[in-house]
Design an enzyme around this catalytic site. Sequence first.
Site, PDB file in Angstrom:
ATOM      1  N   ASP A  16      44.031  41.507  62.402  1.00 33.36           N
ATOM      2  CA  ASP A  16      43.042  41.604  63.476  1.00 33.36           C
ATOM      3  C   ASP A  16      43.558  42.420  64.652  1.00 33.36           C
ATOM      4  O   ASP A  16      43.013  42.330  65.763  1.00 33.36           O
ATOM      5  CB  ASP A  16      42.689  40.198  63.982  1.00 33.36           C
ATOM      6  CG  ASP A  16      41.516  39.587  63.220  1.00 33.36           C
ATOM      7  OD1 ASP A  16      41.015  40.232  62.285  1.00 33.36           O
ATOM      8  OD2 ASP A  16      41.110  38.460  63.561  1.00 33.36           O
TER       9      ASP A  16
ATOM     10  N   ASP B 180      43.156  24.579  62.428  1.00 32.08           N
ATOM     11  CA  ASP B 180      43.966  23.936  61.399  1.00 32.08           C
ATOM     12  C   ASP B 180      43.784  22.416  61.427  1.00 32.08           C
ATOM     13  O   ASP B 180      43.599  21.776  60.386  1.00 32.08           O
ATOM     14  CB  ASP B 180      45.443  24.308  61.573  1.00 32.08           C
ATOM     15  CG  ASP B 180      45.892  24.279  63.027  1.00 32.08           C
ATOM     16  OD1 ASP B 180      45.166  23.741  63.885  1.00 32.08           O
ATOM     17  OD2 ASP B 180      46.977  24.800  63.320  1.00 32.08           O
TER      18      ASP B 180
END
Length: 532
Positions: free
Chosen positions: A115, A268
């Site tokens: 990214d 997460d």
Amino acid sequence: MTALAQVWDSMRMVVVVPLLRLAIFLSLMMTLMIFVEKVFVGMVSLGVKVFRLKPEKRYRWEPIRPDLEMGNLAYPMVLVQIPMYNEKEVYKLSIGAACGLDWPSDRMIIQVLDDSTDPVVKGLVELECQKWKSQGVKITYEVRDNRKGYKAGALKEGMKHEYVQECDYVAMFDADFQPESDFLLRTIPFLVHNPDIALVQARWKFVNADECMMTRIQEMSLDYHFKIEQEAGSSTFAFFGFNGTAGVWRIKAIADAGGWKDRTTVEDMDLAVRAGLEGWKFVYVGDTHVKSELPSTFKAYRYQQHRWSCGPANLFKKMALEIIMNEKVSVGKKFHLIYSFFFVGKIVAHTVTFIFYCIVIPVTVLVPEVELPQWGVVYIPTLITLCKAFGTPRSIHLVIFWVLFENVMSLHRIKAALTGLLEAGRVNEWIVTEKLGDAHKMKPSTVEANNTEKFKDNSIITQPLIDKPKKPQSRIWHSFYFSEIWVGMFLLFCGCFDLATRRQGYFVYLLLQAIAFLVVGFGYIGTYVPGS
């Protein structure tokens, strides 16, 4: 002056004293909650070590070997994901370590999810992927045209590629993580032989723990988290929060949980909680280490701790009712999630550390009508500290510095937790933790310098959702942290007042804590990197 003194005396007796006593009562109750929690997880962890209850004894584990008839087909297909964002200093480490994993090359796909917004970095990462691909490694370089969802968005987008359908498991490593070559051989068998296991988490090992005092202190906190907390969670409830890296997931479990979501900055943990509510089990394997880098500048550490404190509080707000109403897991596991994992671990711990030790105790010095019990100020906190410090025996002599620094960081953690609970301004702030690698220790090689020049003009730039603000001109006060300075001055005043009047005898602690806040506030902590 006499009239003002009388007004203050009246307010003190009617308002200040009752409020302070209430704050003391609540702080002591929270201290006891933390103490019980630390004793519990400590006893579980000790029991695991004494009776050698390793994961291989609790779950079926057999090594995976090539079959005479099936050959490499005996090995399941594994996807290895490496999300990146402008990781110029460490991209080679993670890609090289992933490509060096001891696993049949035709049964593993390495996916670099880049990214990066820096065209130079994009070009260097792509060139590194091409280099390994030319050596026969199945590696793909994937980019997207925006950073929507940040890391969660990148991982979610990466799972959409057709070749992922061939894979049963996915291993994830952040850009500064370097798994040992036998990582998959030690973790995948748990997933292969136990269909109810969703996640196998390895322990982090820090390559720069000795770089400065701040990294030594971080090592103490994270060692406790891995060696004690995650060991206890894995052994008692088969659940713990996924650390976002150095773990292997069953792809089916990710799908069952609803995939990656970017509603918080702890994607997460979000995935782990949802998978846990679906009945999946997690295993922590403390004997498997993955090398990583600790943030060594205070600025980077502050950003990291904001994300790690704000995200869980925000997730707790979003998922509390869902956890309570869930019918797939036991009442005990729901209680563990709500009370122990979220409330005590993510809310109470930050609150009592700052409110009690940095506000309540100093204020009691100024209010002689209020006294603090020794058991709540000295004995219980000392036991809690020892429980946590034993995770890193080699740094036990630094425990005083660790306590003082943790109290300083509690200022940011409580602000971040409140931001998450109230969904205030910085609730979705995502700033990637800066990794230094060896960049601040050595000059780049000639080859890398040439590659940098090569990609300055040719790389495609990934556009961020929000334009990066222009870097302000450097000013001397930009290196100061005024919130720490103000708290430090307050503690210094209280310490001097207690020393002069000798009312409570807390001046030693108050003066040391004041110094710690001021040292941090004036920027004398962590590694100095020119231009950072």
